[in-house]
Design a protein around this motif. Structure first.
Motif, short mmCIF file in Angstrom:
data_model
loop_
_atom_site.label_atom_id
_atom_site.label_comp_id
_atom_site.label_asym_id
_atom_site.label_seq_id
_atom_site.Cartn_x
_atom_site.Cartn_y
_atom_site.Cartn_z
N SER A 167 47.58 31.46 40.09
CA SER A 167 47.93 30.61 41.24
C SER A 167 47.17 30.96 42.52
N CYS A 168 46.54 32.13 42.61
CA CYS A 168 45.99 32.59 43.89
C CYS A 168 44.47 32.46 43.97
N GLY A 169 43.90 31.47 43.32
CA GLY A 169 42.46 31.25 43.40
C GLY A 169 42.03 30.73 44.75
N THR A 189 41.91 31.02 24.42
CA THR A 189 43.36 31.09 24.65
C THR A 189 43.68 31.91 25.89
N HIS A 190 42.69 32.64 26.43
CA HIS A 190 42.95 33.52 27.57
C HIS A 190 42.92 32.79 28.91
N CYS A 191 42.55 31.51 28.90
CA CYS A 191 42.48 30.74 30.15
C CYS A 191 43.85 30.72 30.83
N ILE A 192 43.87 30.96 32.16
CA ILE A 192 45.12 30.97 32.92
C ILE A 192 45.21 29.77 33.87
N ASN A 193 44.32 28.79 33.70
CA ASN A 193 44.37 27.55 34.50
C ASN A 193 44.29 27.83 36.00
N CYS A 194 43.45 28.77 36.39
CA CYS A 194 43.34 29.11 37.81
C CYS A 194 42.47 28.14 38.59
N GLY A 195 41.56 27.42 37.88
CA GLY A 195 40.69 26.46 38.55
C GLY A 195 39.42 27.05 39.12
N LEU A 196 39.19 28.37 38.95
CA LEU A 196 37.97 28.98 39.51
C LEU A 196 36.71 28.34 38.91
N CYS A 197 36.76 28.00 37.63
CA CYS A 197 35.57 27.43 36.97
C CYS A 197 35.22 26.06 37.56
N TYR A 198 36.22 25.32 38.03
CA TYR A 198 35.94 24.02 38.66
C TYR A 198 35.30 24.22 40.03
N ALA A 199 35.77 25.23 40.77
CA ALA A 199 35.17 25.52 42.08
C ALA A 199 33.74 26.02 41.93
N SER A 216 31.38 30.39 33.68
CA SER A 216 31.66 31.57 32.86
C SER A 216 31.57 32.85 33.69
N THR A 217 30.67 32.87 34.66
CA THR A 217 30.48 34.06 35.50
C THR A 217 31.74 34.38 36.30
N VAL A 218 32.40 33.36 36.85
CA VAL A 218 33.52 33.59 37.76
C VAL A 218 34.86 33.71 37.05
N CYS A 219 34.92 33.41 35.76
CA CYS A 219 36.22 33.43 35.07
C CYS A 219 36.85 34.84 35.14
N PRO A 220 38.07 34.96 35.67
CA PRO A 220 38.69 36.29 35.80
C PRO A 220 39.22 36.84 34.48
N LYS A 221 39.22 36.01 33.42
CA LYS A 221 39.72 36.46 32.12
C LYS A 221 38.62 36.53 31.08
N GLN A 222 37.37 36.46 31.51
CA GLN A 222 36.20 36.58 30.63
C GLN A 222 36.15 35.48 29.56
N VAL A 223 36.72 34.33 29.87
CA VAL A 223 36.52 33.16 29.01
C VAL A 223 35.10 32.64 29.29
N ASP A 224 34.50 32.01 28.30
CA ASP A 224 33.13 31.49 28.44
C ASP A 224 33.17 29.96 28.31
N PRO A 225 33.56 29.26 29.38
CA PRO A 225 33.64 27.79 29.29
C PRO A 225 32.29 27.15 28.98
N ILE A 247 32.54 32.70 46.96
CA ILE A 247 32.61 32.91 45.51
C ILE A 247 34.06 32.69 45.06
N PRO A 248 34.28 31.88 44.00
CA PRO A 248 35.67 31.70 43.52
C PRO A 248 36.23 33.00 42.95
N LYS A 249 37.39 33.42 43.47
CA LYS A 249 38.02 34.65 43.01
C LYS A 249 39.54 34.53 43.11
N LEU A 250 40.25 35.43 42.39
CA LEU A 250 41.69 35.54 42.55
C LEU A 250 41.99 36.51 43.67
N LEU A 251 42.91 36.14 44.56
CA LEU A 251 43.28 37.03 45.67
C LEU A 251 43.82 38.36 45.17
N CYS A 252 44.62 38.32 44.09
CA CYS A 252 45.29 39.54 43.63
C CYS A 252 44.37 40.48 42.88
#
Length: 246
Positions: A65-67, A148-158, A213-222, A73-78
């Motif tokens: 939720s904290c993207g 399956t590791h995607c957390i729907n944070c939206g960083l990949c869209y940004a 893929s670079t910004v994904c915080p869960k190492q998913v490779d979209p 650079i798209p990142k998670l705040l936490c």
């Protein structure tokens, strides 16, 4: 001992009073090596700007939720720490390419509609006898496990320049999730998902920049998922041509 401080710029926008977003500077914000950027925002909200609006929940890079954009650079705040920005100013803005609701909160309606559209669940599974388990062997699981590791944070869209140009593009996370189920041997929903991926704003809009893929915080490779989907889309096209000719 002198307390360490840092300067942070935060994009602010309250539509009822602001004609457009602007940056507000907060100087001499104290920090230590354990502080995340989310901790710093919490400090600012509690002590300097109680009306500041942003999303957060789990604080463990699980809820997504904290993207935000941190220095563009798209990142998670936490999951991002102040100690990594020593000697620099930190600028926080809402995730790029999404409409801004208020301060750092974005409107994710299109994102959620895209996820829903690809039917993210097992469809038309095999009919098993009562108490029988539909086993998934490790060799089958490895085909889609990372998706399956995607957390729907939206960083990949940004991070996606194509989504920035065309907000109707279904996007990296939705395509990754579609492939997560298409590659699952228990699923038979390929026929329902591929028309969505084959459409004008589907997989072929991707120009394979790969920053998703670079910004994904869960190492998913979209980016990899999209290339797999393009192969499936090409097969669909060729099969349809063969059927027409026959």
């Amino acid at each position: 001992m002198t307390q360490r401080t840092i300067t942070i710029n935060i994009m602010r926008y309250h539509p009822e009073t602001d004609s457009q977003p602007y940056l507000q500077k907060f100087e001499h914000i104290p920090y230590d090596n354990t502080m995340s950027i989310l901790d710093m925002l919490n400090y600012i909200k509690e002590n300097l700007a109680p009306e500041l609006v942003y999303r957060s929940s789990c604080r463990m890079a699980i809820c997504g939720s904290c993207g935000v954009m941190i220095n563009n650079i798209p990142k998670l705040l936490c999951k991002t720490f102040v100690r990594d920005y020593v000697g620099k100013e930190i600028t926080i803005s809402p995730l790029a390419h999404f409409p801004i609701e208020r301060d750092l909160v974005i409107n994710m309606t299109h994102f959620m509609q895209s996820i829903e559209a690809i039917k993210p669940y097992i469809m038309d599974g095999l009919k098993l006898a009562k108490d029988e388990m539909n086993k998934q062997l490790p060799a089958l699981l490895v085909k889609y496990q990372q998706f399956t590791h995607c957390i729907n944070c939206g960083l990949c869209y940004a991070a996606c320049p194509q989504f920035g140009l065309n907000p109707e593009f279904i996007g990296p996370a939705a395509i990754s999730l579609a492939m997560r189920y298409n590659l699952d041997s228990r699923d038979n929903g390929h026929h329902a998902r591929m028309p969505i991926l084959n459409q004008e704003n589907g997989v072929w809009r991707c120009t394979f920049v790969g920053f998703c893929s670079t910004v994904c915080p869960k190492q998913v490779d979209p980016a990899f998922a999209i290339q797999l989907a393009k192969v499936e889309s090409a097969k669909d096209y060729l099969i349809s041509k063969i059927k027409i000719q026959s």
